[in-house]
Motif scaffolding. Structure first.
Motif, mmCIF file in Angstrom:
data_model
loop_
_atom_site.group_PDB
_atom_site.id
_atom_site.type_symbol
_atom_site.label_atom_id
_atom_site.label_comp_id
_atom_site.label_asym_id
_atom_site.label_seq_id
_atom_site.Cartn_x
_atom_site.Cartn_y
_atom_site.Cartn_z
ATOM 1 N N ASN A 13 0.828 -1.206 0.000
ATOM 2 C CA ASN A 13 0.000 0.000 0.000
ATOM 3 C C ASN A 13 0.865 1.261 0.000
ATOM 4 O O ASN A 13 0.658 2.183 -0.810
ATOM 5 C CB ASN A 13 -0.916 -0.017 1.219
ATOM 6 N N TYR A 17 1.384 4.095 -3.031
ATOM 7 C CA TYR A 17 1.215 5.542 -2.845
ATOM 8 C C TYR A 17 2.475 6.293 -3.284
ATOM 9 O O TYR A 17 2.407 7.274 -4.033
ATOM 10 C CB TYR A 17 0.959 5.859 -1.364
ATOM 11 N N MET A 82 -7.942 4.100 -5.877
ATOM 12 C CA MET A 82 -7.322 5.327 -5.387
ATOM 13 C C MET A 82 -7.146 6.339 -6.509
ATOM 14 O O MET A 82 -6.916 7.523 -6.277
ATOM 15 C CB MET A 82 -5.950 5.015 -4.760
ATOM 16 N N THR A 83 -7.239 5.873 -7.741
ATOM 17 C CA THR A 83 -7.061 6.734 -8.905
ATOM 18 C C THR A 83 -8.394 6.897 -9.624
ATOM 19 O O THR A 83 -9.335 6.123 -9.407
ATOM 20 C CB THR A 83 -6.031 6.136 -9.874
ATOM 21 N N LEU A 91 -5.468 11.310 -9.242
ATOM 22 C CA LEU A 91 -5.859 10.827 -7.925
ATOM 23 C C LEU A 91 -7.254 11.317 -7.546
ATOM 24 O O LEU A 91 -7.633 12.431 -7.874
ATOM 25 C CB LEU A 91 -4.864 11.306 -6.866
ATOM 26 N N GLU A 94 -10.237 11.651 -2.230
ATOM 27 C CA GLU A 94 -10.075 10.812 -1.037
ATOM 28 C C GLU A 94 -8.646 10.307 -0.907
ATOM 29 O O GLU A 94 -8.090 10.239 0.194
ATOM 30 C CB GLU A 94 -11.041 9.612 -1.095
ATOM 31 N N THR A 95 -8.022 9.950 -2.034
ATOM 32 C CA THR A 95 -6.637 9.486 -2.017
ATOM 33 C C THR A 95 -5.707 10.597 -1.563
ATOM 34 O O THR A 95 -4.797 10.376 -0.760
ATOM 35 C CB THR A 95 -6.222 8.998 -3.415
ATOM 36 N N SER A 98 -5.863 11.100 2.152
ATOM 37 C CA SER A 98 -5.339 9.993 2.968
ATOM 38 C C SER A 98 -3.875 9.676 2.664
ATOM 39 O O SER A 98 -3.360 8.643 3.095
ATOM 40 C CB SER A 98 -6.190 8.734 2.746
#
Length: 202
Positions: A13, A17, A82-83, A91, A94-95, A98
């Motif tokens: 993860n 990122y 996430m994308t 992105l 939300e991504t 976070s």
């Protein structure tokens, strides 16, 4: 491959990122994320892979100077969400909100370049994503982050180091120190001394 443990899931993860802050691509047929690999970062990258137990999920293509992160099927949908529209250069809000500090430091250590008093991260993210990210990271880090060319620029390196490296694994901190110069250390000392006095006063 066996079922991932919690450390491996976290590692995949975070590296996912971090890789978004580079010139990254995704091979949907092979289920692989591909990002630039710089041979001078070999020792750091080896420590990163070992720390998160990712030996079975990471491969270095020395000829093309890229690393490949094999994404387990169980995590692929979650990570690609996430994308926007599964495109790694865009992105979701939300991504951005976070985005982990640990992933930012991995990105800095793998892809960052020192430019005077700042660190530059070249990225293939689109303009909207970069704009949102600079605003969010400035708030999250308490350090000014701005757009610069095709990426982002992080200012006040001593403050960034002083505020956040204590939360990182030691190999991350040691690698980040390669970006420091002699002029940074007096400022780091002053910032840490000020922080210590504030804690003591409290």
């Amino acid at each position: 491959m066996s079922e991932l443990n919690q450390n491996q899931q976290q590692g995949i993860n975070i590296l996912f990122y971090a890789s978004l802050l580079s010139n990254v691509t995704y091979d949907y047929k092979m289920h692989e994320l591909q990002a630039p690999f710089f041979p001078e970062k070999s020792s750091y990258f080896s420590n990163l892979v070992s720390y998160y137990e990712l030996t079975d999920y990471v491969e270095v293509d020395w000829l093309n100077q890229i690393y490949k992160l094999k994404i387990p099927v169980a995590m692929e949908k979650q990570l690609l969400q996430m994308t926007k529209n599964n495109l790694l250069n865009s992105l979701t809000p939300e991504t951005v909100r976070s985005f982990p500090i640990s992933a930012l430091f991995i990105a800095i250590n793998l892809f960052g370049k020192r430019l005077g008093p700042a660190i530059y991260l070249p990225s293939s993210l689109d303009e909207n994503s970069l704009n949102r990210l600079t605003v969010h990271l400035t708030k999250q880090l308490d350090v000014l982050v701005t757009r610069y060319e095709y990426g982002i620029k992080i200012l006040d390196i001593p403050k960034l180091f002083s505020l956040h490296t204590h939360t990182l694994p030691s190999f991350d901190t040691m690698q980040f120190m390669h970006l420091l110069n002699d002029e940074d250390y007096p400022d780091i000392y002053l910032l840490r001394n000020k922080k210590s006095k504030a804690v003591y006063a409290y």
